[in-house]
Design a protein around this motif. Sequence first.
Motif, PDB file in Angstrom:
ATOM      1  N   SER A 100      32.786  46.455  35.581  1.00 16.43           N
ATOM      2  CA  SER A 100      33.256  45.221  36.207  1.00 16.43           C
ATOM      3  C   SER A 100      33.591  45.436  37.675  1.00 16.43           C
ATOM      4  CB  SER A 100      34.486  44.692  35.460  1.00 16.43           C
ATOM      5  OG  SER A 100      34.165  44.376  34.116  1.00 16.43           O
ATOM      6  N   LEU A 101      34.213  46.566  37.989  1.00 16.08           N
ATOM      7  CA  LEU A 101      34.522  46.867  39.386  1.00 16.08           C
ATOM      8  C   LEU A 101      33.250  46.989  40.214  1.00 16.08           C
ATOM      9  CD1 LEU A 101      37.437  49.463  39.269  1.00 16.08           C
ATOM     10  CD2 LEU A 101      37.521  47.130  40.142  1.00 16.08           C
ATOM     11  N   ASP A 102      32.255  47.650  39.665  1.00 13.30           N
ATOM     12  CA  ASP A 102      30.990  47.807  40.381  1.00 13.30           C
ATOM     13  C   ASP A 102      30.355  46.453  40.681  1.00 13.30           C
ATOM     14  OD1 ASP A 102      31.300  50.522  40.302  1.00 13.30           O
ATOM     15  OD2 ASP A 102      29.907  50.853  38.641  1.00 13.30           O
ATOM     16  N   LYS A 103      30.585  45.478  39.802  1.00 14.59           N
ATOM     17  CA  LYS A 103      30.032  44.133  39.990  1.00 14.59           C
ATOM     18  C   LYS A 103      30.942  43.248  40.835  1.00 14.59           C
ATOM     19  CE  LYS A 103      28.339  42.003  36.485  1.00 14.59           C
ATOM     20  NZ  LYS A 103      28.292  41.369  35.142  1.00 14.59           N
ATOM     21  N   GLY A 104      32.112  43.765  41.197  1.00 17.34           N
ATOM     22  CA  GLY A 104      33.058  42.971  41.968  1.00 17.34           C
ATOM     23  C   GLY A 104      33.861  42.000  41.133  1.00 17.34           C
ATOM     24  N   GLU A 105      33.843  42.185  39.818  1.00 20.23           N
ATOM     25  CA  GLU A 105      34.587  41.303  38.915  1.00 20.23           C
ATOM     26  C   GLU A 105      35.963  41.917  38.652  1.00 20.23           C
ATOM     27  OE1 GLU A 105      32.030  40.886  35.541  1.00 20.23           O
ATOM     28  OE2 GLU A 105      30.592  39.617  36.616  1.00 20.23           O
TER      29      GLU A 105
END
Length: 213
Positions: A100-105
């Motif tokens: 999720s962090l990698d996706k900016g979520e």
Amino acid sequence: MSRYETEDEQVEAIKSWWKKNGTQLLSALLVIVIAISGWRYWTNSQYIDSANTSSLFEALQVNMQRGTFGEVSREALKLIQQQPDSPYAVGAAMMYAKYSLDKGELEEAIAKLTWITENAKDAQLRNTARLDLARIQIDLQALDLAQAHLDFLMKANLKGAGKSVLDYVSGLMAITQSDFEGAQLAFKRVIENDKTEANLLGLAQIQLDDLAQ
């Protein structure tokens, strides 16, 4: 048959994976590396049950390493929902948080890390999640929430590499509060800690150099 027969073995497997693959979450530096070799991926069922939870976790691990975690993200959620008491559910939540962090979520990452703080049986894994939460919440300017996590961790009396990560995040918090002297002291503690990981040591030095200008 699961390769890991006890919960302790499962927890250490998760810690090992997180140390090697969770570097985008700063507090992964807390994790103790336990070398576990010979992991094999196998599955005979599309359902998650006690017999194949270990194998499912290994499949999630492989996909995370390949950058294809999105293809198995639903399976990770099923593992969390259907086997919440399994240490592997915590590992799945960690991977989902990183994904999720990698996706900016960020909100989804926060939700999974919060779940870890509430459900992980291992204190070190809970503390790891709290440090990650504090770091993200500082970035989001949710400073009251971040400070609450830092206060909790201060009372946990972290040692070694864990203490250096806590000091680094505390330094970041001090900067947001314009407490530049406090930030300098925190970053100096990181540098003076002989257990500080090399990358974090470099980051702390950069912060000190910036504060000195």
